[in-house]
Design an enzyme around this catalytic site. Structure first.
Site, mmCIF file in Angstrom:
data_model
loop_
_atom_site.group_PDB
_atom_site.id
_atom_site.type_symbol
_atom_site.label_atom_id
_atom_site.label_comp_id
_atom_site.label_asym_id
_atom_site.label_seq_id
_atom_site.Cartn_x
_atom_site.Cartn_y
_atom_site.Cartn_z
ATOM 1 N N SER A 1 0.832 -1.199 0.000
ATOM 2 C CA SER A 1 0.000 0.000 0.000
ATOM 3 C C SER A 1 0.871 1.256 0.000
ATOM 4 O O SER A 1 1.655 1.464 -0.930
ATOM 5 C CB SER A 1 -0.951 -0.049 1.201
ATOM 6 O OG SER A 1 -1.949 0.933 1.103
ATOM 7 N N ASP B 1 -10.147 -3.204 -5.188
ATOM 8 C CA ASP B 1 -9.221 -2.271 -4.564
ATOM 9 C C ASP B 1 -9.191 -0.991 -5.385
ATOM 10 O O ASP B 1 -8.979 -1.033 -6.599
ATOM 11 C CB ASP B 1 -7.830 -2.907 -4.505
ATOM 12 C CG ASP B 1 -6.782 -2.035 -3.836
ATOM 13 O OD1 ASP B 1 -7.128 -0.945 -3.341
ATOM 14 O OD2 ASP B 1 -5.604 -2.454 -3.810
ATOM 15 N N HIS C 1 -8.065 -4.820 -0.975
ATOM 16 C CA HIS C 1 -6.906 -4.085 -0.474
ATOM 17 C C HIS C 1 -6.551 -4.505 0.949
ATOM 18 O O HIS C 1 -7.416 -4.652 1.815
ATOM 19 C CB HIS C 1 -7.168 -2.578 -0.498
ATOM 20 C CG HIS C 1 -5.945 -1.778 -0.182
ATOM 21 N ND1 HIS C 1 -4.978 -1.501 -1.115
ATOM 22 C CD2 HIS C 1 -5.496 -1.240 0.989
ATOM 23 C CE1 HIS C 1 -4.006 -0.808 -0.550
ATOM 24 N NE2 HIS C 1 -4.295 -0.648 0.732
#
Length: 403
Positions: free
Chosen positions: A189, A343, A373
């Site tokens: 991320s 995501d 995600h």
């Protein structure tokens, strides 16, 4: 008695309404995913309430989760774990105890959390980096960079870059018995964002003699130019990372000024003088047909030059690695990119993988159609998911084969 039953019924109905979230059909263990989503939503609402009441900043409230998930550095029979500092930046160091036939591999890892949350000592990250060290017999450096809202860009980038540059010194690699030809940066991320930016910056740094062997980017955030990509539209209100929260993370990386967040939310934050940068994130030409679906590309709506002058970070490749030219991508190390179908950041990773391949960089792109995600965080406790284990093992396998 009737009134009590009615109250119980209404309370149950409200609870069910709150917990219930439509789950995409291709996700396994839907009830676990629903529970995870409801938990994150509840924590978000509590953080919002604390912010509105003036008790604490939204992100500071969410950091209480990080504190609850923290584990002290604890060594085991396979790995020695310690907290220390590299170049005055806090790191958690994992040193394998197995005897090595020669020099070891190494991974410098950057945790996720929207540049605002997270810690190398959170249980899921401690598990991931400890597992990496043990499985690969590798030295792992997990970086505790400083976080927003107290610190804004470029502090987070500078922290991870300082650590990486320090570690890549021949004397430090020798101290830890690391092979200078087998070092990787990795992150998930926001950490994937930092890993990509570090890899790019190292190519331009004449002081760094050691070259990275690889970079591994797990559902990375790679641009804040266009926050209306197909993946942002399709996942606007889905699961762990809805669009509004990603906008909050992006804007909070650069400033606490709400005007940037509002401009980003309407996708009107890029000034016309920066219009040339849209070629690097033009999804109509960079995404495969199966991800374009029925979405229609529209020309950008430009925003205030004043915002970009006050907060130029969102136009800086150190914050948005997708914004570099193709020529600047050449020479990057072999790359692993993981993207998830459900995501908002999916298209960032897909476009970067495609551009890297076009620039001649060896790329392995794994696209998980049955994942969302942050999925690799869910490998422990009652909310552990089979897909998280599968993707974690795939990541480790790639490192083992390529590092």
């Amino acid at each position: 008695m009737g009134a009590k039953l009615l109250c119980l019924f209404l309370a149950s109905a409200l609870l069910a309404y709150y917990i219930y979230t439509p789950i995409p059909e291709d996700l396994e263990e839907p009830w676990k995913v629903m529970f995870i989503t409801a938990t994150f939503r509840a924590m978000g609402h509590l953080a919002e309430a604390a912010d509105q009441l003036g008790l604490m900043h939204y992100m500071e409230a969410l950091m209480l989760i990080t504190a609850a998930e923290y584990v002290a550095p604890t060594s085991d029979e396979n790995v020695t774990v310690m907290d220390t500092e590299f170049s005055n930046v806090a790191v958690r160091l994992y040193l394998p105890r197995k005897v090595s036939d020669g020099l070891r591999r190494a991974v410098v890892y950057f945790h996720g959390g929207g540049w605002s949350l997270g810690h190398a000592g959170m249980k899921p990250y401690d598990h991931l980096t400890r597992w990496t060290s043990n499985r690969l017999n590798a030295v792992v450096v997990s970086v505790n960079y400083r976080l927003a809202p107290k610190y804004h860009f470029p502090v987070q980038f500078e922290d991870v870059y300082l650590v990486t540059k320090f570690f890549l010194q021949s004397s430090i690699l020798s101290q830890y018995g690391v092979d200078p030809d087998r070092v990787c940066v990795a992150g998930d991320s926001a950490g994937g964002n930092l890993a990509a930016a570090v890899a790019q910056q190292l190519l331009k740094d004449p002081e760094v003699k050691t070259k990275l062997k690889a970079q591994a980017l797990l559902y990375p955030a790679l641009q804040a130019l266009d926050l209306n990509l197909p993946s942002y539209r399709e996942n606007e209100n889905k699961l762990i990372l809805p669009r509004w929260l990603m906008v909050k993370f992006w804007s909070g990386y650069f400033t606490s000024d709400a005007s940037l967040r509002e401009a980003m939310a309407s996708n009107r934050h890029v000034p016309v003088e920066s219009s040339h940068l849209f070629q690097f994130v033009n999804w109509s030409s960079l995404l495969p047909e199966e991800l374009k679906k029925d979405h229609v590309y529209t020309s950008p709506t430009y925003g205030s030059s004043e915002l970009a002058q006050k907060y130029p970070g969102f136009l800086d490749p150190r914050a948005a690695p997708l914004l570099v030219s193709d020529a600047q991508l050449r020479g990057l190390p072999l790359t692993y990119v993981l993207t998830c179908e459900h995501d908002v950041l999916r298209d960032d990773g897909v476009m970067y993988a495609g551009r890297l391949q076009a620039a001649g960089v060896p790329v392995t792109h794994d696209h998980a159609k049955d994942a969302f995600h942050g999925v690799m965080m869910f490998v422990l406790g009652p909310a552990k998911l089979a897909v998280a284990y599968r993707l974690l093992n795939r990541y480790i396998e790639w490192l083992n084969e390529n590092l």
